[in-house]
Design a protein around this motif. Structure first.
Motif, PDB file in Angstrom:
ATOM      1  N   VAL A  22       0.841  -1.192   0.000  1.00 32.48           N
ATOM      2  CA  VAL A  22       0.000   0.000   0.000  1.00 32.48           C
ATOM      3  C   VAL A  22       0.881   1.249   0.000  1.00 32.48           C
ATOM      4  CG1 VAL A  22      -1.810   1.242   1.238  1.00 32.48           C
ATOM      5  CG2 VAL A  22      -1.805  -1.248   1.222  1.00 32.48           C
ATOM      6  N   CYS A  23       1.988   1.202   0.763  1.00 26.83           N
ATOM      7  CA  CYS A  23       2.912   2.337   0.801  1.00 26.83           C
ATOM      8  C   CYS A  23       4.265   1.868   0.265  1.00 26.83           C
ATOM      9  CB  CYS A  23       3.048   2.846   2.239  1.00 26.83           C
ATOM     10  SG  CYS A  23       4.339   4.085   2.412  1.00 26.83           S
ATOM     11  N   ASN A  24       4.617   2.367  -0.923  1.00 25.91           N
ATOM     12  CA  ASN A  24       5.877   1.962  -1.544  1.00 25.91           C
ATOM     13  C   ASN A  24       7.076   2.413  -0.731  1.00 25.91           C
ATOM     14  OD1 ASN A  24       5.435   0.417  -3.826  1.00 25.91           O
ATOM     15  ND2 ASN A  24       4.770   2.206  -5.004  1.00 25.91           N
ATOM     16  N   CYS A  41      -6.261   0.269  15.604  1.00 28.09           N
ATOM     17  CA  CYS A  41      -5.758   1.492  14.943  1.00 28.09           C
ATOM     18  C   CYS A  41      -6.757   1.859  13.854  1.00 28.09           C
ATOM     19  CB  CYS A  41      -4.396   1.255  14.310  1.00 28.09           C
ATOM     20  SG  CYS A  41      -3.115   0.965  15.503  1.00 28.09           S
ATOM     21  N   THR A  42      -7.632   2.776  14.139  1.00 23.08           N
ATOM     22  CA  THR A  42      -8.709   3.039  13.184  1.00 23.08           C
ATOM     23  C   THR A  42      -8.624   4.428  12.560  1.00 23.08           C
ATOM     24  OG1 THR A  42     -10.061   3.653  15.068  1.00 23.08           O
ATOM     25  CG2 THR A  42     -10.367   1.427  14.217  1.00 23.08           C
ATOM     26  N   THR A  43      -7.509   5.141  12.787  1.00 18.80           N
ATOM     27  CA  THR A  43      -7.364   6.437  12.117  1.00 18.80           C
ATOM     28  C   THR A  43      -6.052   6.452  11.345  1.00 18.80           C
ATOM     29  OG1 THR A  43      -6.155   7.486  13.919  1.00 18.80           O
ATOM     30  CG2 THR A  43      -8.568   7.600  14.020  1.00 18.80           C
ATOM     31  N   LEU A  44      -5.989   7.384  10.393  1.00 17.31           N
ATOM     32  CA  LEU A  44      -4.784   7.551   9.580  1.00 17.31           C
ATOM     33  C   LEU A  44      -3.581   7.843  10.476  1.00 17.31           C
ATOM     34  CD1 LEU A  44      -4.355   7.684   6.482  1.00 17.31           C
ATOM     35  CD2 LEU A  44      -4.449  10.154   6.697  1.00 17.31           C
ATOM     36  N   GLU A  45      -3.806   8.682  11.483  1.00 15.80           N
ATOM     37  CA  GLU A  45      -2.711   9.091  12.367  1.00 15.80           C
ATOM     38  C   GLU A  45      -2.164   7.889  13.132  1.00 15.80           C
ATOM     39  OE1 GLU A  45      -5.723  10.643  12.208  1.00 15.80           O
ATOM     40  OE2 GLU A  45      -4.914  12.220  10.922  1.00 15.80           O
ATOM     41  N   HIS A  52       4.684   4.550   9.807  1.00 15.59           N
ATOM     42  CA  HIS A  52       5.224   5.689   9.047  1.00 15.59           C
ATOM     43  C   HIS A  52       4.623   5.826   7.647  1.00 15.59           C
ATOM     44  CE1 HIS A  52       8.724   5.194  11.990  1.00 15.59           C
ATOM     45  NE2 HIS A  52       7.953   6.183  12.402  1.00 15.59           N
ATOM     46  N   VAL A  53       3.524   5.099   7.388  1.00 12.80           N
ATOM     47  CA  VAL A  53       2.847   5.320   6.101  1.00 12.80           C
ATOM     48  C   VAL A  53       2.401   6.779   6.043  1.00 12.80           C
ATOM     49  CG1 VAL A  53       2.031   2.954   5.725  1.00 12.80           C
ATOM     50  CG2 VAL A  53       0.609   4.535   7.042  1.00 12.80           C
ATOM     51  N   THR A  54       2.318   7.310   4.849  1.00 15.93           N
ATOM     52  CA  THR A  54       1.926   8.706   4.526  1.00 15.93           C
ATOM     53  C   THR A  54       2.987   9.736   4.936  1.00 15.93           C
ATOM     54  OG1 THR A  54       0.774   9.374   6.577  1.00 15.93           O
ATOM     55  CG2 THR A  54      -0.535   8.171   4.946  1.00 15.93           C
ATOM     56  N   MET A  55       4.077   9.301   5.639  1.00  9.80           N
ATOM     57  CA  MET A  55       4.998  10.296   6.189  1.00  9.80           C
ATOM     58  C   MET A  55       6.202  10.566   5.279  1.00  9.80           C
ATOM     59  SD  MET A  55       4.750   9.097  10.130  1.00  9.80           S
ATOM     60  CE  MET A  55       5.401  10.476  11.020  1.00  9.80           C
ATOM     61  N   VAL A  56       6.344   9.781   4.188  1.00 12.02           N
ATOM     62  CA  VAL A  56       7.491  10.023   3.312  1.00 12.02           C
ATOM     63  C   VAL A  56       7.023  10.844   2.104  1.00 12.02           C
ATOM     64  CG1 VAL A  56       9.446   8.995   2.102  1.00 12.02           C
ATOM     65  CG2 VAL A  56       8.539   7.894   4.160  1.00 12.02           C
ATOM     66  N   CYS A  57       6.411  10.204   1.105  1.00  9.42           N
ATOM     67  CA  CYS A  57       5.958  11.011  -0.040  1.00  9.42           C
ATOM     68  C   CYS A  57       4.481  11.383   0.088  1.00  9.42           C
ATOM     69  CB  CYS A  57       6.204  10.281  -1.363  1.00  9.42           C
ATOM     70  SG  CYS A  57       4.951   9.054  -1.765  1.00  9.42           S
TER      71      CYS A  57
END
Ligand SMILES: Cc1cc2nc3c(=O)[nH]c(=O)nc-3n(C[C@H](O)[C@H](O)[C@H](O)COP(=O)(O)OP(=O)(O)OC[C@H]3O[C@@H](n4cnc5c(N)ncnc54)[C@H](O)[C@@H]3O)c2cc1C
Length: 312
Positions: A22-24, A41-45, A52-57
């Motif tokens: 899902v996260c390259n 864990c039910t939120t994006l945060e 660390h998904v969403t935290m790079v690109c």
């Protein structure tokens, strides 16, 4: 073969299969995220904190939002598509990594299709008999200006991306009633098809009378099968009303043929105007509101995709 999904290309599968990345950037798989969701864990945060998904690109953000919003839906494949004529098409779907669950006759599934890079969700009643567990069958009427049904009937194929829910809904055959009269208008016949197929398969002896109204004789796309069922199972009966030829079901017909009796329930499914007219006529004929059940195909879906409760 590659399927494109937003920013991401996924080989051989659609998002939602356990090994999908899902996260390259962090090489996080769908299975890892689903496991975390299972642990609360039910939120994006919360997912970002742990992986660390969403935290790079940040490119995976829409996919993860979709995954969160569809935790109860399974990736599914279209295994069969067959035109029944007059804009009605029969489909069979199978979840990719989950079993097909037995349903209660009359229940529906939520079906999501990926149309122009967006997931669109609609509810469809299962026409498969309750015990069927090789695939979910639905029967769909193509709405001339409808977004989803037009795409599904005209364009969707085995390459299209789908997600489906487990069977759900309360418009079902209730064991405690020994007799059912089912008034169907047009495609509103689908719950009755599942019910009659189920009763026939089970050898259930309760009486079930389907009174089906549709415009033309050719509209009765299930007629050959229904005639076969009623020939083999005398407790199942059908009345077909091609309304352009014989007119609509009238209050006098109800008074004459469908008197209320203890243990008999009336089930209604069809266009709003059809259901309102039948309900009024049933009440006039002496039926109580408690003995009438209705399914509204025009119901809106809640934000989580479930069908909004019908007004009584
Ligand atoms: C519990 C449940 C079970 C269901 N089971 C079935 C089933 O077994 N089979 C089945 O075929 N359907 C079933 N439905 C209905 C189905 O969910 C969809 O609502 C239906 O397929 C229409 O979706 P759509 O996206 O094509 O139409 P939408 O785009 O949602 O449009 C809805 C209606 O508005 C009309 N419309 C859209 N745009 C316009 C416009 N600009 N001007 C005028 N009219 C417009 C369309 O023609 C359509 O009739 C069920 C619904 C529910 C709630």
């Amino acid at each position: 073969m590659f399927r494109e999904l937003g920013e991401l290309q996924i080989e051989n599968t659609a998002i939602g299969a356990p090994d999908d990345i899902v996260c390259n950037c962090t090489q996080t798989t769908c299975a890892r995220l689903q496991a975390l969701m299972g642990q609360g864990c039910t939120t994006l945060e919360q997912l970002a904190d742990r992986t660390h998904v969403t935290m790079v690109c940040g490119g995976c953000k829409p996919l993860i939002e979709e995954l969160l919003g569809s935790a109860s839906l399974a990736v599914a494949e279209l295994v069969k598509k067959e035109s029944l004529g007059l804009g009605i098409t029969r489909f069979q779907f199978r979840p990719v990594n989950q079993p097909v669950t037995a349903s209660l006759p009359g229940q529906h599934i939520l079906l999501q299709g990926r149309i122009h890079n967006h997931w669109v969700t609609r509810a469809y009643t299962l026409t498969s008999p309750a015990a069927q567990t090789d695939a979910y069958e639905i029967t769909v009427k193509r709405e001339e200006t409808g977004e989803f049904s037009r795409w599904l009937c005209d364009r969707a194929d085995e390459e299209s991306l789908f997600r489906i829910s487990e069977p759900q809904g309360e418009f079902v055959l209730e064991e405690r009633f020994p007799a059912v009269v089912f008034f169907a208008g047009g495609i509103g016949v689908t719950p009755a098809i599942a019910m009659m197929r189920t009763l026939a398969q089970r050898g259930d002896n309760r009486t079930f009378h389907l009174d089906w109204s549709a415009p033309y004789p050719e509209s009765f796309v299930f007629q050959p099968e229904l005639e076969q069922l009623t020939a083999q199972h005398p407790q199942l009966r059908i009345t077909l009303r091609p309304t352009r030829r014989v007119g609509k079901l009238q209050p006098a017909d109800l008074q004459q043929h469908y008197r209320p009796s203890p243990g008999t329930i009336a089930m209604l499914c069809g266009p709003e105007s059809f259901m309102a007219a039948i309900q009024e006529a049933l009440l006039q004929a002496g039926w109580t509101a408690a003995a009438i059940r209705q399914e509204r195909f025009g119901s809106h879906l809640n934000q989580d995709g479930t069908v909004q409760k019908n007004a009584p």
